[in-house]
Write a protein that holds these residues in place. Structure first.
Motif, PDB file in Angstrom:
ATOM      1  N   UNK A 119       0.833  -1.209   0.000  1.00 47.97           N
ATOM      2  CA  UNK A 119       0.000   0.000   0.000  1.00 47.97           C
ATOM      3  C   UNK A 119       0.866   1.258   0.000  1.00 47.97           C
ATOM      4  N   UNK A 120       1.925   1.276   0.806  1.00 48.70           N
ATOM      5  CA  UNK A 120       2.823   2.434   0.843  1.00 48.70           C
ATOM      6  C   UNK A 120       3.471   2.620  -0.524  1.00 48.70           C
ATOM      7  N   UNK A 121       3.899   1.528  -1.133  1.00 46.87           N
ATOM      8  CA  UNK A 121       4.500   1.594  -2.463  1.00 46.87           C
ATOM      9  C   UNK A 121       3.502   2.124  -3.478  1.00 46.87           C
ATOM     10  N   UNK A 122       2.295   1.624  -3.427  1.00 48.96           N
ATOM     11  CA  UNK A 122       1.239   2.047  -4.347  1.00 48.96           C
ATOM     12  C   UNK A 122       0.916   3.534  -4.174  1.00 48.96           C
ATOM     13  N   UNK A 135       3.959  10.911   6.428  1.00 50.52           N
ATOM     14  CA  UNK A 135       2.895  10.494   7.343  1.00 50.52           C
ATOM     15  C   UNK A 135       2.629   8.995   7.246  1.00 50.52           C
ATOM     16  N   UNK A 136       2.651   8.465   6.032  1.00 49.75           N
ATOM     17  CA  UNK A 136       2.406   7.034   5.849  1.00 49.75           C
ATOM     18  C   UNK A 136       3.513   6.203   6.492  1.00 49.75           C
ATOM     19  N   UNK A 137       4.755   6.647   6.359  1.00 52.78           N
ATOM     20  CA  UNK A 137       5.866   5.921   6.979  1.00 52.78           C
ATOM     21  C   UNK A 137       5.804   6.004   8.501  1.00 52.78           C
ATOM     22  N   UNK A 138       5.343   7.147   9.015  1.00 49.36           N
ATOM     23  CA  UNK A 138       5.195   7.279  10.466  1.00 49.36           C
ATOM     24  C   UNK A 138       4.144   6.305  10.984  1.00 49.36           C
ATOM     25  N   UNK A 139       3.056   6.161  10.252  1.00 49.90           N
ATOM     26  CA  UNK A 139       2.014   5.204  10.644  1.00 49.90           C
ATOM     27  C   UNK A 139       2.549   3.775  10.560  1.00 49.90           C
ATOM     28  N   UNK A 140       3.285   3.468   9.509  1.00 50.79           N
ATOM     29  CA  UNK A 140       3.857   2.130   9.359  1.00 50.79           C
ATOM     30  C   UNK A 140       4.814   1.819  10.507  1.00 50.79           C
TER      31      UNK A 140
END
Length: 66
Positions: A10-13, A35-40
Motif C-alpha cells: 500500500x505504501x509503495x502504491x 505520514x504514511x511511513x510514520x504510521x507504518x
C-alpha cells in the motif's frame, strides 16, 4: 506476515500515485509519504510489543554455588 506485506504494498502504491487529483470539481488528496511511513513505524512497533517475544525475557538466575 501477510499484513506487513500488504502495508508495504500500500505504501509503495501510494508513493507511485499522484498526491492530489481534481476531476469534475472533486478533489482527492493522499496523505504524504512521511505520514504514511510514520504510521507504518507505529504499527510495526505496536505489533512488536504485542508479540510474545517482545524483547523482555524473565528467567531465574542461579549462581554456581561456589
Amino acid at each position: 506476515m501477510p499484513e506487513e506485506k500488504n502495508l508495504a504494498e500500500k505504501i509503495r502504491e501510494n508513493a507511485l500515485n499522484p498526491k492530489s487529483a481534481e476531476i469534475d470539481g472533486q478533489k482527492v488528496e493522499q496523505h504524504s509519504l512521511k505520514d504514511q511511513l510514520a504510521v507504518a513505524k507505529y504499527l510495526d512497533g505496536k505489533a512488536a510489543v504485542s508479540s510474545p517475544n517482545s524483547g523482555l525475557k524473565i528467567t531465574k538466575l542461579q549462581h554456581s554455588g561456589a
